[in-house]
Design an enzyme around this catalytic site. Structure first.
Site, PDB file in Angstrom:
ATOM      1  N   ASN A   1      -3.963  -1.441  12.483  1.00  0.00           N
ATOM      2  CA  ASN A   1      -3.852  -2.109  13.783  1.00  0.00           C
ATOM      3  C   ASN A   1      -4.882  -1.599  14.777  1.00  0.00           C
ATOM      4  O   ASN A   1      -5.488  -2.374  15.510  1.00  0.00           O
ATOM      5  CB  ASN A   1      -2.466  -1.851  14.381  1.00  0.00           C
TER       6      ASN A   1
ATOM      7  N   TYR B   1      -3.646  11.240  -3.250  1.00  0.00           N
ATOM      8  CA  TYR B   1      -4.439  10.000  -3.372  1.00  0.00           C
ATOM      9  C   TYR B   1      -4.125   9.210  -4.643  1.00  0.00           C
ATOM     10  O   TYR B   1      -4.451   8.011  -4.705  1.00  0.00           O
ATOM     11  CB  TYR B   1      -5.932  10.326  -3.348  1.00  0.00           C
ATOM     12  N   LEU B   2      -3.526   9.850  -5.639  1.00  0.00           N
ATOM     13  CA  LEU B   2      -3.222   9.132  -6.882  1.00  0.00           C
ATOM     14  C   LEU B   2      -2.337   7.916  -6.607  1.00  0.00           C
ATOM     15  O   LEU B   2      -2.430   6.905  -7.305  1.00  0.00           O
ATOM     16  CB  LEU B   2      -2.541  10.051  -7.898  1.00  0.00           C
TER      17      LEU B   2
ATOM     18  N   THR C   1      -1.812  -1.672   4.182  1.00  0.00           N
ATOM     19  CA  THR C   1      -1.427  -0.271   4.349  1.00  0.00           C
ATOM     20  C   THR C   1      -0.370   0.061   3.311  1.00  0.00           C
ATOM     21  O   THR C   1       0.557  -0.715   3.081  1.00  0.00           O
ATOM     22  CB  THR C   1      -0.879   0.064   5.744  1.00  0.00           C
ATOM     23  N   ILE C   2      -0.514   1.202   2.672  1.00  0.00           N
ATOM     24  CA  ILE C   2       0.506   1.616   1.699  1.00  0.00           C
ATOM     25  C   ILE C   2       1.776   2.063   2.413  1.00  0.00           C
ATOM     26  O   ILE C   2       2.841   2.102   1.821  1.00  0.00           O
ATOM     27  CB  ILE C   2       0.019   2.746   0.762  1.00  0.00           C
ATOM     28  N   ASP C   3       1.671   2.409   3.685  1.00  0.00           N
ATOM     29  CA  ASP C   3       2.817   2.989   4.395  1.00  0.00           C
ATOM     30  C   ASP C   3       3.926   1.988   4.692  1.00  0.00           C
ATOM     31  O   ASP C   3       5.041   2.377   5.009  1.00  0.00           O
ATOM     32  CB  ASP C   3       2.352   3.611   5.716  1.00  0.00           C
TER      33      ASP C   3
ATOM     34  N   GLU D   1       5.924  13.094   3.271  1.00  0.00           N
ATOM     35  CA  GLU D   1       5.037  14.195   3.672  1.00  0.00           C
ATOM     36  C   GLU D   1       5.283  14.624   5.111  1.00  0.00           C
ATOM     37  O   GLU D   1       5.149  15.784   5.451  1.00  0.00           O
ATOM     38  CB  GLU D   1       3.568  13.781   3.501  1.00  0.00           C
TER      39      GLU D   1
ATOM     40  N   GLY E   1       3.388   9.076   3.981  1.00  0.00           N
ATOM     41  CA  GLY E   1       4.238   8.542   5.039  1.00  0.00           C
ATOM     42  C   GLY E   1       4.369   9.592   6.120  1.00  0.00           C
ATOM     43  O   GLY E   1       5.159  10.509   6.007  1.00  0.00           O
ATOM     44  N   ARG E   2       3.577   9.440   7.172  1.00  0.00           N
ATOM     45  CA  ARG E   2       3.558  10.442   8.232  1.00  0.00           C
ATOM     46  C   ARG E   2       4.796  10.306   9.102  1.00  0.00           C
ATOM     47  O   ARG E   2       5.430  11.288   9.457  1.00  0.00           O
ATOM     48  CB  ARG E   2       2.295  10.290   9.066  1.00  0.00           C
TER      49      ARG E   2
END
Lengths: 418, 418
Positions: B111, B296-297, B139-141, B244, B188-189
């Site tokens: 975004n 990163y995998l 986004t993967i999140d 994470e 995932g922050r």
């Protein structure tokens, strides 16, 4: 005409159950084994009389078994005590073998476990009960001496190399404004075979800015940081694969996850070397770094199995049965390369006692002088071991890997206190 | 009849390049775009006039592009300064757009990046140069607000769930005498969507002794340890997936890998939460634990792509072109579910400004009361997103993922000092 028993011990591989299938199918093909048993949870479960009767295992279950990661029969890390300390353990095993009329014991495990099993066989023999003990080789570490390679290694190496390649594409594409150093941790307490697998990525990305840190070579922080700096300057990024058991020149491990004191020995569990190295680089160079530790993912992946390794694991089981059929005992069939191109091998039998104390380390000519890169000879060794894929079954978006539920044989013997 | 420009920004996904292919092929199908360009390294590379002309990209290269992980055009984490601080950056971009006659700018990014791009478009408009800016979601999140899900998430969730399943088979088979607690770290922050994916393993292993620790819920060490103890007592082992960015009730992160102070903001990089949790369990319960951090995998795996997600990523690119064709600008096409069974969706356009400041967090009804397990509603949401596989091309034992080398357009404009 006696029965056969199969059991698993030690760290599993993604193809260990193919070895189990190799034992079962080859026993069947000889048609001389009235009943085929497996112990649940190795020698430990055997003491508890935890047995499964596989004599009538279906084709469908065998096919599932060949593709299932994890130890389908549970793999113990339990070792028998010495016969002096716990003669009752040996008596108990004789009781079990005798009750179930076991003539051959196939042990799919590390050297240590198999030597123990051999001691059991010797004990049985001395009591007038002839038991043959045959090893079935497996280990992802590739440290089995006298063997060209270890069943289980090729798949772990393929997993690591494939995912290191993919992570490298990620790092490469973002390095201009984000992560410039990425490091991944490979299993290997004393040997760097798995860390070497990163070198295979050089076949895909020419001029890869790679550093490998195998356990065989003492870690030199300043040489390492100098190399990282050089590679980032020349390529914009640097990727690294390190053995979990990496030590400095004083023998001090970079990352010990846990130390356990048991039976007068210190058992060290490693973990965290990648994060440690990432921190060193970050502090020294003030750049963004990332680290990955695939841990069990590298030894349990049905999704990234080397077809060569899968076949080898199956044949390790088959070779053990062939050896038993020839009357061998106290032996371990090991892989001998017979041809380079195309890669061919066969199994040869070695005395368990000759193999047990040896550890195959990465030879010097597989590493460059500074120990931070691999040679063409190492690549020639690795390439055939990761070759080939197998089709994968999926179910609703996940690998179709429902565990197999075994029905245990009803216990007949009195309980035993381990 | 103006030209189009595509660029990538922010963390990559395993399917981001399918979006690029969706943009290119859909532009071609309308046949109204004389030249199709991509910037190398996002806005940062654009300032440097690093462009690739994709107008005549071959079918073969397009097919490779669709399957390649990493950012095939390099994804920057660079943001423009404010127009007050650095008007020259905006002038430079206008110079580039004008020179290359760019009518539409497709920005495949987060975004933040897209809002910046929109500011550029507004600036251009004010100078009499009409530029349309269309976002391409990724986004993967899975934290894109107003979207049913984010392209890129399904594949990362499939990677995590599949490998968590495989590692669980490993742990399950050895827990009697070895590791009893295994924990894996998901990206995932601030959001726990990826950590939730572990719940899918319950569809394969019934009665899975699972704990999830999503970033949305404050970590309570004593409740966590009590749950671990219960599950090990009842099942013999326990597996856990944690975000994470996990924080305690005071907002303190369990594991910060690095803090960076830039532009008056603190940028926190997380890493190591799995190892931290494993240590807590080990110290409290004195059992063997293991932890994995795929890092990163999970966002770069071509080997474990969700076919649903792959298609969605392609369509995100296509939808952006359809929107541009209708004359939209300053919008982002987002996924709207239209049907549950079979799962169907379409894209709807939302104003960038409406989406930018929102963050989709895991809703409460997706989590059990204690926040350590997921509900059936969450599973119903997740299942369709990981479904489907695509065939994989291999070359000599590794994924056939040679990076695509682009020939950059010869620079025509004076150098610019970023």
């Amino acid at each position: 005409m006696h029965n056969a028993l199969y059991a698993q011990a030690g760290g599993i591989t993604s193809v260990i159950n193919a070895s189990a299938a190799g034992v079962i199918e080859t026993l069947r093909s000889y048609g001389q084994t009235p009943r085929i048993y497996a112990a649940i949870n190795g020698i430990e479960g055997l003491l508890d009389e935890k047995l499964v009767d596989l004599t009538n295992i279906s084709e469908t279950t065998l096919e599932r078994l060949k593709r299932l990661p994890g130890g389908a029969f549970q793999a113990c890390r339990f070792d028998l005590d010495t016969i002096e300390n716990r003669p009752d353990q040996y008596e108990r095993l004789l009781q079990i073998f005798s009750h179930y009329d076991i003539g051959t014991f196939f042990y799919n495990g590390g050297n240590g476990s198999m030597l123990t099993a051999q001691k059991v066989a010797d004990y049985c023999q001395s009591k007038g009960y002839p038991l043959r003990c045959i090893g079935v080789a497996k280990t992802i570490d590739n440290d089995l001496a006298l063997s060209h390679c270890s069943p289980g290694f090729g798949s772990a190496a393929k997993f690591l190399a494939s995912h290191f390649l993919q992570a490298t594409l990620d790092v490469q594409s973002m390095s201009a404004s984000s992560t410039k150093f990425f490091v991944m941790e490979a299993m290997g307490r004393n040997v760097g075979w798995l860390a070497l697998s990163a070198g295979l990525v050089k076949d895909v990305i020419a001029d890869l800015p790679l550093i490998i840190l195998p356990a065989e070579r003492a870690f030199d922080e300043s040489a390492f940081l100098a190399r990282v700096t050089d590679l980032i300057n020349s390529h914009g990024y640097c990727v690294c694969m390190a053995s979990e058991g990496l030590r400095d020149a004083n023998g001090k491990s970079l990352a010990v996850a846990r130390e356990e004191h048991a039976n007068g020995k210190v058992y060290t569990q490693y973990g965290g070397v990648a994060q440690k190295l990432a921190q060193q680089v970050e502090h020294a160079l003030n750049i963004k770094t990332h680290s990955a530790n695939p841990d069990y993912l590298q030894r349990s992946s049905a999704l990234c199995v080397s077809a060569t390794d899968w076949q080898m694991a199956y044949e390790a089981g088959a070779a053990a049965v062939h050896a038993a059929h020839k009357g061998e005992h106290g032996i371990l069939p090991l892989v001998q390369k017979t041809q380079d191109t195309p890669f061919r091998w066969h199994f040869e039998n070695f005395a368990l006692a000759d193999v047990a104390e040896l550890e195959a380390r990465v030879p010097d000519h597989f590493l460059t002088a500074d120990g931070m890169d691999i040679t063409e000879q190492a690549l020639e060794y690795l390439r055939p071991l990761v070759k080939g894929e197998r089709d994968m079954k999926w179910h609703d978006g996940l690998p179709d890997l429902r565990p197999i539920t075994w029905t245990q044989v009803e216990k007949k013997l009195p309980d035993f206190k381990k």
